[in-house]
Design a protein around this motif. Structure first.
Motif, PDB file in Angstrom:
ATOM      1  N   GLN A 195      12.423  45.906  40.155  1.00 47.97           N
ATOM      2  CA  GLN A 195      11.029  46.073  39.718  1.00 47.97           C
ATOM      3  C   GLN A 195      10.115  44.982  40.279  1.00 47.97           C
ATOM      4  O   GLN A 195       8.936  44.907  39.903  1.00 47.97           O
ATOM      5  N   ARG A 196      10.632  44.129  41.158  1.00 49.14           N
ATOM      6  CA  ARG A 196       9.851  43.023  41.700  1.00 49.14           C
ATOM      7  C   ARG A 196       9.671  43.165  43.210  1.00 49.14           C
ATOM      8  O   ARG A 196      10.325  44.000  43.851  1.00 49.14           O
ATOM      9  N   THR A 197       8.796  42.321  43.768  1.00 48.75           N
ATOM     10  CA  THR A 197       8.478  42.380  45.187  1.00 48.75           C
ATOM     11  C   THR A 197       9.069  41.163  45.893  1.00 48.75           C
ATOM     12  O   THR A 197       8.757  40.024  45.538  1.00 48.75           O
ATOM     13  N   GLU A 198       9.916  41.429  46.869  1.00 47.70           N
ATOM     14  CA  GLU A 198      10.576  40.339  47.581  1.00 47.70           C
ATOM     15  C   GLU A 198       9.550  39.427  48.254  1.00 47.70           C
ATOM     16  O   GLU A 198       8.605  39.891  48.907  1.00 47.70           O
ATOM     17  N   GLY A 199       9.723  38.135  48.063  1.00 45.61           N
ATOM     18  CA  GLY A 199       8.826  37.150  48.659  1.00 45.61           C
ATOM     19  C   GLY A 199       7.574  36.885  47.858  1.00 45.61           C
ATOM     20  O   GLY A 199       6.801  35.991  48.199  1.00 45.61           O
ATOM     21  N   VAL A 200       7.365  37.661  46.790  1.00 43.85           N
ATOM     22  CA  VAL A 200       6.190  37.468  45.935  1.00 43.85           C
ATOM     23  C   VAL A 200       6.624  36.985  44.554  1.00 43.85           C
ATOM     24  O   VAL A 200       6.249  35.903  44.106  1.00 43.85           O
ATOM     25  N   ASP A 201       7.416  37.780  43.863  1.00 42.16           N
ATOM     26  CA  ASP A 201       7.918  37.365  42.550  1.00 42.16           C
ATOM     27  C   ASP A 201       9.430  37.551  42.431  1.00 42.16           C
ATOM     28  O   ASP A 201       9.993  37.567  41.347  1.00 42.16           O
ATOM     29  N   TRP A 202      10.083  37.712  43.580  1.00 43.06           N
ATOM     30  CA  TRP A 202      11.536  37.751  43.647  1.00 43.06           C
ATOM     31  C   TRP A 202      11.975  37.219  45.000  1.00 43.06           C
ATOM     32  O   TRP A 202      11.376  37.537  46.030  1.00 43.06           O
ATOM     33  N   MET A 242      23.647  42.654  28.367  1.00 44.59           N
ATOM     34  CA  MET A 242      23.888  43.111  29.737  1.00 44.59           C
ATOM     35  C   MET A 242      24.285  44.583  29.759  1.00 44.59           C
ATOM     36  O   MET A 242      23.811  45.348  30.601  1.00 44.59           O
ATOM     37  N   GLU A 243      25.129  44.981  28.859  1.00 45.22           N
ATOM     38  CA  GLU A 243      25.577  46.368  28.811  1.00 45.22           C
ATOM     39  C   GLU A 243      24.429  47.305  28.452  1.00 45.22           C
ATOM     40  O   GLU A 243      24.322  48.413  28.999  1.00 45.22           O
ATOM     41  N   ARG A 244      23.560  46.853  27.572  1.00 49.17           N
ATOM     42  CA  ARG A 244      22.424  47.675  27.150  1.00 49.17           C
ATOM     43  C   ARG A 244      21.494  47.972  28.325  1.00 49.17           C
ATOM     44  O   ARG A 244      20.890  49.051  28.392  1.00 49.17           O
ATOM     45  N   ASN A 245      21.384  47.019  29.276  1.00 46.31           N
ATOM     46  CA  ASN A 245      20.476  47.187  30.412  1.00 46.31           C
ATOM     47  C   ASN A 245      21.151  47.771  31.651  1.00 46.31           C
ATOM     48  O   ASN A 245      20.481  48.023  32.648  1.00 46.31           O
ATOM     49  N   ARG A 246      22.451  47.993  31.570  1.00 45.15           N
ATOM     50  CA  ARG A 246      23.199  48.344  32.775  1.00 45.15           C
ATOM     51  C   ARG A 246      22.746  49.665  33.396  1.00 45.15           C
ATOM     52  O   ARG A 246      22.676  49.797  34.626  1.00 45.15           O
ATOM     53  N   ASP A 247      22.413  50.650  32.592  1.00 46.77           N
ATOM     54  CA  ASP A 247      22.043  51.965  33.123  1.00 46.77           C
ATOM     55  C   ASP A 247      20.752  51.932  33.931  1.00 46.77           C
ATOM     56  O   ASP A 247      20.528  52.790  34.780  1.00 46.77           O
ATOM     57  N   SER A 248      19.897  50.933  33.683  1.00 49.82           N
ATOM     58  CA  SER A 248      18.617  50.857  34.386  1.00 49.82           C
ATOM     59  C   SER A 248      18.662  49.903  35.582  1.00 49.82           C
ATOM     60  O   SER A 248      17.635  49.672  36.225  1.00 49.82           O
ATOM     61  N   SER A 307      20.372  48.856  39.335  1.00 49.89           N
ATOM     62  CA  SER A 307      21.073  49.445  40.472  1.00 49.89           C
ATOM     63  C   SER A 307      22.429  48.779  40.685  1.00 49.89           C
ATOM     64  O   SER A 307      22.689  47.660  40.230  1.00 49.89           O
ATOM     65  N   ASP A 308      23.294  49.475  41.400  1.00 50.53           N
ATOM     66  CA  ASP A 308      24.622  48.934  41.703  1.00 50.53           C
ATOM     67  C   ASP A 308      24.504  47.638  42.510  1.00 50.53           C
ATOM     68  O   ASP A 308      25.297  46.709  42.319  1.00 50.53           O
ATOM     69  N   GLU A 309      23.549  47.586  43.412  1.00 51.99           N
ATOM     70  CA  GLU A 309      23.363  46.383  44.232  1.00 51.99           C
ATOM     71  C   GLU A 309      22.991  45.178  43.375  1.00 51.99           C
ATOM     72  O   GLU A 309      23.527  44.075  43.551  1.00 51.99           O
ATOM     73  N   VAL A 310      22.078  45.383  42.433  1.00 51.93           N
ATOM     74  CA  VAL A 310      21.672  44.296  41.554  1.00 51.93           C
ATOM     75  C   VAL A 310      22.836  43.862  40.670  1.00 51.93           C
ATOM     76  O   VAL A 310      23.055  42.659  40.450  1.00 51.93           O
ATOM     77  N   GLN A 311      23.598  44.806  40.161  1.00 50.62           N
ATOM     78  CA  GLN A 311      24.757  44.459  39.337  1.00 50.62           C
ATOM     79  C   GLN A 311      25.787  43.672  40.132  1.00 50.62           C
ATOM     80  O   GLN A 311      26.416  42.736  39.609  1.00 50.62           O
ATOM     81  N   ALA A 312      25.958  44.025  41.409  1.00 53.39           N
ATOM     82  CA  ALA A 312      26.914  43.305  42.252  1.00 53.39           C
ATOM     83  C   ALA A 312      26.456  41.870  42.490  1.00 53.39           C
ATOM     84  O   ALA A 312      27.268  40.935  42.472  1.00 53.39           O
TER      85      ALA A 312
END
Length: 247
Positions: free
Chosen positions: A120-127, A167-173, A175-180
């Motif tokens: 939900q963030r923009t790389e180089g701006v807030d991530w 963490m489990e509560r937010n897992r469905d929202s 992405s796999d990449e972020v979880q990794a």
């Protein structure tokens, strides 16, 4: 004594009112060091110093979180490798793997974390992709004499029960990449923790106050975020006893 917290600057008079002898704050991340974004420029950082002066706080030692402008931090750390950088008159950001002593005990700051909301963030701006510790930094930190207290922003691979539930509560929202990336970041913190076996580990990141007992009397404390209950507590520098600040 010192305070462990993730408190907004206007909370400093509360500290002074309840424990006027405290002069040092240990901040476990998401301090809000931004050139851009919500907490920017002299307004926020100036407020930090203003309230520190009013509360008699002499210094804030910051273990950076993921929600900092890491492009600025990395550049500043690169100019004075291995040393804290001054980000306000009274606040210092500590580099990843920084060792120091307070009272009779040794400490290490191992900052950074993987943003669970990177999608939900923009790389180089807030991530920033370099928001988390590298493997080389984890390897370097997981050496040498053990420290008594470990200050992180990220949690462990096997966190405390309430953090695991969050963490489990937010897992469905997420992405796999972020979880990794999160798992990799937590693995590196766990690597450092396994080496040092600290008596106390304090972390932030998941905005979930909790405590977990480990073998040998060791404890892991998860701090709440600013304006959240149990986002601040007092650490006795002699006994390492920690208590939430509750009114």
């Amino acid at each position: 004594m010192a305070w462990i917290h993730s408190l907004d600057p206007k909370g400093h008079p509360r500290i002074h009112r309840l424990a006027p002898d405290v002069k040092t704050i240990l901040h476990v991340g998401d301090f809000g060091y931004w050139k851009t974004g919500q907490r920017q420029g002299k307004g926020y950082l100036g407020a930090v110093d203003y309230w520190c002066k009013r509360a008699g706080i002499e210094r804030i030692l910051v273990t950076p979180g993921n929600h900092e402008q890491w492009s600025l931090l990395r550049a500043a750390f690169g100019k004075q490798p291995g040393q804290p950088i001054q980000i306000t008159e009274r606040a210092w950001a500590m580099p990843i793997g920084y060792r120091f002593r307070l009272g009779a005990h040794t400490y290490m700051s191992f900052g950074g974390a993987a943003s669970f909301d990177a999608d939900q963030r923009t790389e180089g701006v807030d991530w920033f992709p370099d928001e988390m510790a590298t493997q080389a930094q984890a390897n370097a930190a997981a050496t040498g004499d053990p420290v008594d207290v470990l200050l992180t922003h990220e949690t462990l691979l096997e966190p405390s029960p309430l953090v695991a539930r969050e963490m489990e509560r937010n897992r469905d929202s997420v992405s796999d990449e972020v979880q990794a990336r999160s798992a990799l970041s937590r693995q590196r913190v766990t690597q450092v923790t396994d080496h040092h076996q600290p008596a106390r580990l304090f972390h932030g990141h998941f905005h979930t106050p909790d405590m977990m007992n480990l073998p040998g009397g060791r404890q892991v404390w998860s701090m709440g975020m600013d304006r959240q209950d149990r986002n601040v507590g007092v650490l006795d520098l002699d006994s390492l006893k920690f208590d939430w600040l509750l009114e």
